[in-house]
Design a protein around this motif. Structure first.
Motif, PDB file in Angstrom:
ATOM      1  N   LEU A  87      33.872 -45.305  53.472  1.00 58.74           N
ATOM      2  CA  LEU A  87      34.381 -46.534  54.083  1.00 58.74           C
ATOM      3  C   LEU A  87      35.031 -47.368  53.000  1.00 58.74           C
ATOM      4  CD1 LEU A  87      34.606 -48.746  56.309  1.00 58.74           C
ATOM      5  CD2 LEU A  87      32.312 -49.494  55.612  1.00 58.74           C
ATOM      6  N   ALA A  88      36.315 -47.636  53.154  1.00 62.27           N
ATOM      7  CA  ALA A  88      37.032 -48.474  52.192  1.00 62.27           C
ATOM      8  C   ALA A  88      37.256 -49.858  52.786  1.00 62.27           C
ATOM      9  CB  ALA A  88      38.369 -47.840  51.829  1.00 62.27           C
ATOM     10  N   ILE A  89      36.945 -50.863  52.006  1.00 63.75           N
ATOM     11  CA  ILE A  89      37.240 -52.257  52.365  1.00 63.75           C
ATOM     12  C   ILE A  89      38.347 -52.720  51.421  1.00 63.75           C
ATOM     13  CG2 ILE A  89      36.338 -54.592  52.662  1.00 63.75           C
ATOM     14  CD1 ILE A  89      34.955 -52.652  54.496  1.00 63.75           C
ATOM     15  N   THR A  90      39.554 -52.911  51.960  1.00 61.03           N
ATOM     16  CA  THR A  90      40.730 -53.150  51.122  1.00 61.03           C
ATOM     17  C   THR A  90      41.111 -54.620  50.976  1.00 61.03           C
ATOM     18  OG1 THR A  90      42.236 -52.858  52.999  1.00 61.03           O
ATOM     19  CG2 THR A  90      41.643 -50.885  51.744  1.00 61.03           C
ATOM     20  N   SER A  91      40.488 -55.491  51.765  1.00 61.46           N
ATOM     21  CA  SER A  91      40.846 -56.910  51.706  1.00 61.46           C
ATOM     22  C   SER A  91      40.675 -57.541  50.317  1.00 61.46           C
ATOM     23  CB  SER A  91      40.031 -57.701  52.728  1.00 61.46           C
ATOM     24  OG  SER A  91      40.390 -57.354  54.047  1.00 61.46           O
ATOM     25  N   THR A 110      19.846 -34.823  53.556  1.00 60.78           N
ATOM     26  CA  THR A 110      20.363 -35.915  52.740  1.00 60.78           C
ATOM     27  C   THR A 110      21.761 -36.309  53.189  1.00 60.78           C
ATOM     28  OG1 THR A 110      19.085 -35.072  50.869  1.00 60.78           O
ATOM     29  CG2 THR A 110      20.796 -36.696  50.396  1.00 60.78           C
ATOM     30  N   ARG A 111      22.008 -37.620  53.268  1.00 64.47           N
ATOM     31  CA  ARG A 111      23.305 -38.140  53.680  1.00 64.47           C
ATOM     32  C   ARG A 111      23.780 -39.164  52.652  1.00 64.47           C
ATOM     33  NH1 ARG A 111      19.953 -37.692  58.168  1.00 64.47           N
ATOM     34  NH2 ARG A 111      20.829 -36.457  59.893  1.00 64.47           N
ATOM     35  N   LEU A 112      25.094 -39.271  52.510  1.00 70.28           N
ATOM     36  CA  LEU A 112      25.669 -40.220  51.560  1.00 70.28           C
ATOM     37  C   LEU A 112      26.810 -40.988  52.209  1.00 70.28           C
ATOM     38  CD1 LEU A 112      26.020 -41.436  48.714  1.00 70.28           C
ATOM     39  CD2 LEU A 112      27.536 -39.499  48.183  1.00 70.28           C
ATOM     40  N   LEU A 113      26.745 -42.305  52.109  1.00 71.69           N
ATOM     41  CA  LEU A 113      27.844 -43.195  52.471  1.00 71.69           C
ATOM     42  C   LEU A 113      28.436 -43.738  51.176  1.00 71.69           C
ATOM     43  CD1 LEU A 113      29.611 -45.117  54.168  1.00 71.69           C
ATOM     44  CD2 LEU A 113      27.619 -46.644  54.345  1.00 71.69           C
ATOM     45  N   LEU A 114      29.705 -43.448  50.932  1.00 69.55           N
ATOM     46  CA  LEU A 114      30.415 -43.977  49.771  1.00 69.55           C
ATOM     47  C   LEU A 114      31.283 -45.137  50.230  1.00 69.55           C
ATOM     48  CD1 LEU A 114      31.183 -43.720  46.751  1.00 69.55           C
ATOM     49  CD2 LEU A 114      33.052 -42.216  47.473  1.00 69.55           C
ATOM     50  N   ALA A 133      37.784 -34.792  57.302  1.00 67.66           N
ATOM     51  CA  ALA A 133      36.859 -35.605  58.093  1.00 67.66           C
ATOM     52  C   ALA A 133      36.741 -35.013  59.496  1.00 67.66           C
ATOM     53  CB  ALA A 133      37.342 -37.045  58.161  1.00 67.66           C
ATOM     54  N   THR A 134      35.543 -34.606  59.868  1.00 69.90           N
ATOM     55  CA  THR A 134      35.359 -33.931  61.152  1.00 69.90           C
ATOM     56  C   THR A 134      35.362 -34.890  62.326  1.00 69.90           C
ATOM     57  OG1 THR A 134      32.944 -34.058  60.956  1.00 69.90           O
ATOM     58  CG2 THR A 134      34.021 -32.077  60.102  1.00 69.90           C
ATOM     59  N   HIS A 135      35.079 -36.162  62.055  1.00 64.17           N
ATOM     60  CA  HIS A 135      34.990 -37.128  63.156  1.00 64.17           C
ATOM     61  C   HIS A 135      35.986 -38.277  62.984  1.00 64.17           C
ATOM     62  CE1 HIS A 135      31.409 -34.831  63.994  1.00 64.17           C
ATOM     63  NE2 HIS A 135      31.314 -35.440  65.161  1.00 64.17           N
ATOM     64  N   GLY A 136      37.160 -37.917  62.460  1.00 61.19           N
ATOM     65  CA  GLY A 136      38.269 -38.853  62.516  1.00 61.19           C
ATOM     66  C   GLY A 136      38.521 -39.636  61.250  1.00 61.19           C
ATOM     67  N   ARG A 137      39.739 -40.187  61.212  1.00 60.65           N
ATOM     68  CA  ARG A 137      40.194 -41.055  60.119  1.00 60.65           C
ATOM     69  C   ARG A 137      40.424 -42.433  60.712  1.00 60.65           C
ATOM     70  NH1 ARG A 137      44.640 -39.533  56.187  1.00 60.65           N
ATOM     71  NH2 ARG A 137      43.543 -41.288  55.226  1.00 60.65           N
ATOM     72  N   SER A 175      31.542 -35.351  58.785  1.00 60.57           N
ATOM     73  CA  SER A 175      32.017 -36.384  57.876  1.00 60.57           C
ATOM     74  C   SER A 175      32.943 -37.348  58.606  1.00 60.57           C
ATOM     75  CB  SER A 175      32.741 -35.750  56.690  1.00 60.57           C
ATOM     76  OG  SER A 175      33.798 -34.907  57.132  1.00 60.57           O
ATOM     77  N   ILE A 176      33.028 -38.565  58.070  1.00 59.33           N
ATOM     78  CA  ILE A 176      33.874 -39.619  58.648  1.00 59.33           C
ATOM     79  C   ILE A 176      34.599 -40.318  57.511  1.00 59.33           C
ATOM     80  CG2 ILE A 176      33.961 -41.693  60.081  1.00 59.33           C
ATOM     81  CD1 ILE A 176      31.189 -40.991  61.137  1.00 59.33           C
ATOM     82  N   ALA A 177      35.856 -40.680  57.727  1.00 57.66           N
ATOM     83  CA  ALA A 177      36.622 -41.500  56.787  1.00 57.66           C
ATOM     84  C   ALA A 177      37.139 -42.730  57.510  1.00 57.66           C
ATOM     85  CB  ALA A 177      37.794 -40.707  56.216  1.00 57.66           C
ATOM     86  N   ALA A 178      37.019 -43.881  56.868  1.00 56.79           N
ATOM     87  CA  ALA A 178      37.513 -45.126  57.465  1.00 56.79           C
ATOM     88  C   ALA A 178      38.269 -45.927  56.422  1.00 56.79           C
ATOM     89  CB  ALA A 178      36.369 -45.950  58.036  1.00 56.79           C
ATOM     90  N   MET A 179      39.499 -46.252  56.720  1.00 64.49           N
ATOM     91  CA  MET A 179      40.393 -47.042  55.857  1.00 64.49           C
ATOM     92  C   MET A 179      40.569 -46.397  54.483  1.00 64.49           C
ATOM     93  SD  MET A 179      41.328 -49.493  57.859  1.00 64.49           S
ATOM     94  CE  MET A 179      42.086 -50.744  56.828  1.00 64.49           C
TER      95      MET A 179
END
Length: 479
Positions: A185-189, A9-13, A133-137, A122-126
């Motif tokens: 994944l954060a969209i801040t616009s 199971t995978r989750l994208l927040l 996060a194992t694969h970067g910010r 795990s990955i974090a973006a914005m």
């Protein structure tokens, strides 16, 4: 301690930063956010309460750590370090609206894991929080900040959106290759457009389509890789938004009272009488006796500050004022509705809250309420102008890094008339319904009604099959 019971199971927040819950429903109903509407059809969509202060930064803590922000060391977008414990801090202060954003991960309590640490890879973006996060910010490195900073400080929103789209594309490329257990994944616009053009503007609706497009692209990548069936996508927000018409120069008002004020961006004030930290810009921390390294409770400040605070709470910009009488009692003040106290106590049944409205009813709860647990405290306030006020004020006011006085702005006001690159026409940060309410979309049925963003972490861990002995401030809505 944790252990995995499943590896599939995978989750994208996805964080729709600053998007109002009602706006998101409108866009889905109108067919302009089809990917999110499809998630809603499989599960549910409803407004829930964020944390106070309702500000980017601290408001990421609940849905990535399952705790209220003050409890893990993040009391605001800006805060003052009485203990002189943080490194690389001009005038012992933090502002995550600038370069200090790099310190968020080290400022939060190390003993409380993030979802990125619980479920890996795990990955974090914005994202404001990316620890583990194992694969970067993505979007937070030096190169990304160099691209984003000029647009941020000039108020160039189209430039900011362009950089954010590049970061989203970089995230999606890595997302497809890594197949992470958890990613954020954060969209801040939407937040930035709301501040400049209004929270219901066409520009914000366009930014919501960026959120929807990112979800659709992530699902397409998973489908091509043959793992779409294992991917879940949830959507939430960090804070709401509300129109602002009046900008109170709280900094200037305090100086008019004859006080030496240290506040961002003016940090070169020697021997300040008070430190002011505004966030959102509809809330503020006031740190009294800032030369001292330990916190004192209100009775030791009252003689020298009561008259000034009486004048301040009477200003139309100030809705609620909170002062801490102890580490478990906070006094609330309203210029017309009087004073009341929120008491927090721990017993055999866990943590409980009481609202003692003996000299007024500033929260408009209809009088005294006693012995409420976290869920019934939310229920008692959820339909009022101040959702989740008892729990939020209790934990924030007692936080070691919080101000001695906490202000929540009146509807239509904010507390920072100077120093913004864009004149705000919409604001957030206050303990008011429109600013404290955020969306939640989950693509699975829920067993109970979600209440707070703190509920997301225990629910996500249950979905992912990750067991933990951490005690969260929320509870799973999947059980």
């Amino acid at each position: 301690m944790t252990h995995d019971t499943t590896v599939t199971t995978r989750l994208l927040l996805v964080v729709a930063d600053g998007v109002r819950a009602d706006m998101l429903e409108e866009e889905m109903d109108a067919g302009r956010a089809p990917a999110m509407a499809a998630l809603r059809a499989r599960g549910r969509s409803q407004p829930i309460s964020t944390s106070f202060p309702s500000v980017t930064g601290p408001a990421y803590v609940p849905f990535l750590m399952g705790k209220h922000p003050g409890r893990v060391g993040l009391p605001g977008l800006r805060w003052f370090d009485r203990a002189r414990s943080i490194k690389w801090a001009p005038s012992q202060s933090r502002s995550y609206a600038g370069i200090d954003i790099w310190h968020v991960d080290s400022d939060i309590a190390p003993q409380v894991p993030t979802l990125l640490e619980y479920a890996q890879p795990s990955i974090a973006a914005m994202s404001m929080i990316g620890r583990g996060a194992t694969h970067g910010r993505i979007g937070r490195g030096v190169a990304w900040m160099a691209r984003a900073a000029p647009s941020h400080f000039r108020g160039d929103l189209l430039g900011w959106r362009a950089v954010e789209r590049q970061a989203t594309a970089a995230f999606l490329a890595k997302f497809g290759a890594v197949r992470p257990r958890f990613s954020v994944l954060a969209i801040t616009s939407p937040d930035k457009f709301a501040h400049k053009f209004g929270c219901r503007s066409t520009e914000v609706r366009t930014a919501i389509r960026d959120v929807d497009d990112a979800i659709a692209q992530a699902q397409t990548l998973a489908a091509r890789g043959g793992w779409l069936d294992s991917l879940h996508v949830w959507v939430t927000g960090d804070h709401g938004h509300a129109p602002v018409h009046e900008h109170f120069d709280l900094h200037g008002w305090l100086e008019g009272e004859g006080l030496r004020v240290l506040a961002h961006p003016r940090l070169n004030v020697t021997s300040p009488d008070v430190v002011l930290m505004v966030g959102g810009n509809a809330m503020a921390h006031l740190y009294l006796a800032p030369a001292e390294r330990t916190r004192r409770w209100w009775h030791t400040h009252a003689a020298s500050w009561d008259r000034t605070l009486d004048r301040l709470v009477a200003h139309p910009s100030v809705d609620l004022m909170a002062v801490s009488l102890s580490d478990s009692v906070v006094q609330l003040r309203h210029t017309e509705r009087g004073t009341a106290e929120v008491h927090r106590h721990v017993g055999a049944g866990g943590t409980r809250w009481s609202y003692l409205a003996e000299h007024g009813d500033p929260l408009q709860l209809g009088g005294t309420l006693r012995d409420l647990d976290a869920c019934t405290a939310w229920e008692a306030t959820s339909a009022t102008p101040y959702p989740d006020a008892l729990v939020q004020l209790s934990w924030l006011a007692a936080a070691a890094r919080a101000g001695d006085v906490i202000l929540s702005a009146s509807d239509g006001w904010d507390l920072r008339a100077r120093f913004e690159p864009v004149t705000h026409v919409s604001t957030h940060g206050a303990l008011l319904r429109d600013q404290m309410t955020v969306p939640l979309i989950v693509d699975v049925p829920t067993q109970r009604m979600p209440q707070r963003t703190t509920d997301i972490v225990p629910s996500a861990l249950q979905l992912l099959g990750v067991a933990t002995d951490t005690v969260f401030d929320g509870r799973s809505f999947l059980r």
